[in-house]
Write a protein that holds these residues in place. Structure first.
Motif, PDB file in Angstrom:
ATOM      1  N   ASP A 199      14.388  33.404  31.794  1.00  0.00           N
ATOM      2  CA  ASP A 199      15.735  33.962  31.852  1.00  0.00           C
ATOM      3  C   ASP A 199      16.281  33.873  33.273  1.00  0.00           C
ATOM      4  N   TRP A 200      15.356  33.967  34.217  1.00  0.00           N
ATOM      5  CA  TRP A 200      15.753  34.053  35.632  1.00  0.00           C
ATOM      6  C   TRP A 200      14.661  33.400  36.468  1.00  0.00           C
ATOM      7  N   VAL A 201      15.055  32.663  37.496  1.00  0.00           N
ATOM      8  CA  VAL A 201      14.091  31.885  38.284  1.00  0.00           C
ATOM      9  C   VAL A 201      14.236  32.230  39.769  1.00  0.00           C
ATOM     10  N   GLY A 231      18.326  32.492  40.246  1.00  0.00           N
ATOM     11  CA  GLY A 231      19.393  32.380  39.257  1.00  0.00           C
ATOM     12  C   GLY A 231      18.829  31.814  37.965  1.00  0.00           C
ATOM     13  N   THR A 232      19.721  31.397  37.097  1.00  0.00           N
ATOM     14  CA  THR A 232      19.248  30.726  35.879  1.00  0.00           C
ATOM     15  C   THR A 232      18.652  29.380  36.275  1.00  0.00           C
ATOM     16  N   LYS A 286      18.285  24.558  39.548  1.00  0.00           N
ATOM     17  CA  LYS A 286      17.829  23.154  39.596  1.00  0.00           C
ATOM     18  C   LYS A 286      18.872  22.230  40.223  1.00  0.00           C
ATOM     19  N   GLU A 287      20.107  22.709  40.290  1.00  0.00           N
ATOM     20  CA  GLU A 287      21.169  21.925  40.935  1.00  0.00           C
ATOM     21  C   GLU A 287      21.363  22.325  42.402  1.00  0.00           C
ATOM     22  N   ASP A 288      20.639  23.326  42.839  1.00  0.00           N
ATOM     23  CA  ASP A 288      20.867  23.869  44.181  1.00  0.00           C
ATOM     24  C   ASP A 288      20.334  22.885  45.229  1.00  0.00           C
ATOM     25  N   CYS A 318      10.696  35.995  33.802  1.00  0.00           N
ATOM     26  CA  CYS A 318      11.123  35.424  35.083  1.00  0.00           C
ATOM     27  C   CYS A 318      10.105  34.382  35.513  1.00  0.00           C
ATOM     28  N   ALA A 319      10.575  33.373  36.208  1.00  0.00           N
ATOM     29  CA  ALA A 319       9.667  32.348  36.727  1.00  0.00           C
ATOM     30  C   ALA A 319       9.732  32.348  38.239  1.00  0.00           C
ATOM     31  N   LEU A 320       8.565  32.131  38.842  1.00  0.00           N
ATOM     32  CA  LEU A 320       8.459  31.987  40.289  1.00  0.00           C
ATOM     33  C   LEU A 320       8.012  30.552  40.530  1.00  0.00           C
TER      34      LEU A 320
END
Ligand code: ADP
Ligand code: MG
Length: 263
Positions: free
Chosen positions: A228-230, A242-243, A248-250, A40-42
């Motif tokens: 896998d999840w951010v 989410g992915t 990145k589109e949010d 996971c990324a923060l």
């Protein structure tokens, strides 16, 4: 990217985590979970509270509200060494190795965080306890150094290592504690592209060993390739998860980054 189905067990579960520094809410009612086998990324702009989250999970700071559960145990506000014994290891945003100790000695210090391990002082003074602990742990430390690619440099002083390898040494020291969850705070900071490539490959191999990973990272290409999840933070609050392709589109994420001048 594999092995991260939503069906896997939660390793880390953070609920309602809140931390104030005076009037500043550095972490604001954060929910976050990391599942077994996940990377996971923060992410979030500079100052959004990412490092504070790691400091709360690892007991460096006490939280004001909320819970941190690790494989079913509440760990919030335990002392850092207790949290480490339970299986959460970390690296730091600013490198923390002992430059006048060897690679092997630095890695061995991971054991100092384990039960009955050795302290920095014992290492420096080469006490009998240090020598006994060294003998008992040599194979294990060598195994980890081999795994991260530092075995042939084990007798070098840490200060003689290129910066990228010093950061890898920090990861080795964290792995020596035998974690189930590894927290990495900007491990790629200051690395060149070759070193970043090696780091990413290492993170994948750590994940393949079954260790879950929560990674703070501001280079989006790394996040895109590994996570896998951010989770996205802004002003301490989670604004998206989410992915990578989804977040990145949010629009809220794009606004947060544009409004804070990158990172
Ligand atoms: P990030 O890692 O996302 O860049 P940090 O978690 O380091 O952000 O910081 C979040 C906010 O909390 C920042 O405004 C920072 O100045 C503040 N902060 C962090 N640590 C402390 C502290 N020990 N005392 C006071 N303020 C702090
Ligand atoms: Mg930080």
């Amino acid at each position: 990217m594999v092995g991260s189905t939503n069906m896997s067990r939660e390793v880390l579960s953070v609920r309602g985590l809140t931390k104030r520094f005076g009037g500043l809410v550095a972490v604001d009612n954060l929910d976050l979970s990391v599942r077994e086998g996940q990377i996971c990324a923060l992410i979030g702009p500079n100052g959004s509270g990412k490092t504070t989250v790691l400091n709360l999970i690892t007991g460096v700071y006490k939280n004001d509200h909320g819970t941190v559960e690790f494989v079913g145990d509440h760990v919030q506000n335990l002392p850092p060494h207790s949290i480490c014994w339970k299986g959460i290891a970390r690296t730091f945003q600013n490198i923390r190795i002992l430059s006048s100790q060897t690679v092997f000695q630095n890695a061995l210090l991971g054991k100092g965080y384990g039960n009955g391990g050795v302290s920095i002082l014992q290492t420096a003074l080469n006490t009998r306890k240090y020598r006994e602990a060294t003998a008992a742990c040599t194979d294990e430390v060598n195994g980890i150094l081999d795994f991260v690619g530092l075995l042939d440099m084990k007798d070098e002083y840490a200060r003689n290592l290129p910066y990228g390898k010093q950061r890898i040494l920090e990861i080795a020291r964290a792995l020596i504690t035998g974690p189930k969850l590894l927290l990495l705070d900007e491990p790629a900071a200051g690395l060149n592209s070759q070193e970043i490539h090696a780091l990413m490959e290492l993170i994948k191999r750590i994940s393949d060993r079954g260790i879950s990973i929560l990674l703070i990272e501001h280079r989006m290409e790394i996040v895109g390739k590994l996570a896998d999840w951010v989770f996205v933070l802004n002003h301490g609050a989670k604004i998206a998860e989410g992915t990578f392709d989804k977040v990145k589109e949010d629009p809220a994420v794009i606004r947060a980054y544009l409004g804070r001048g990158g990172r």
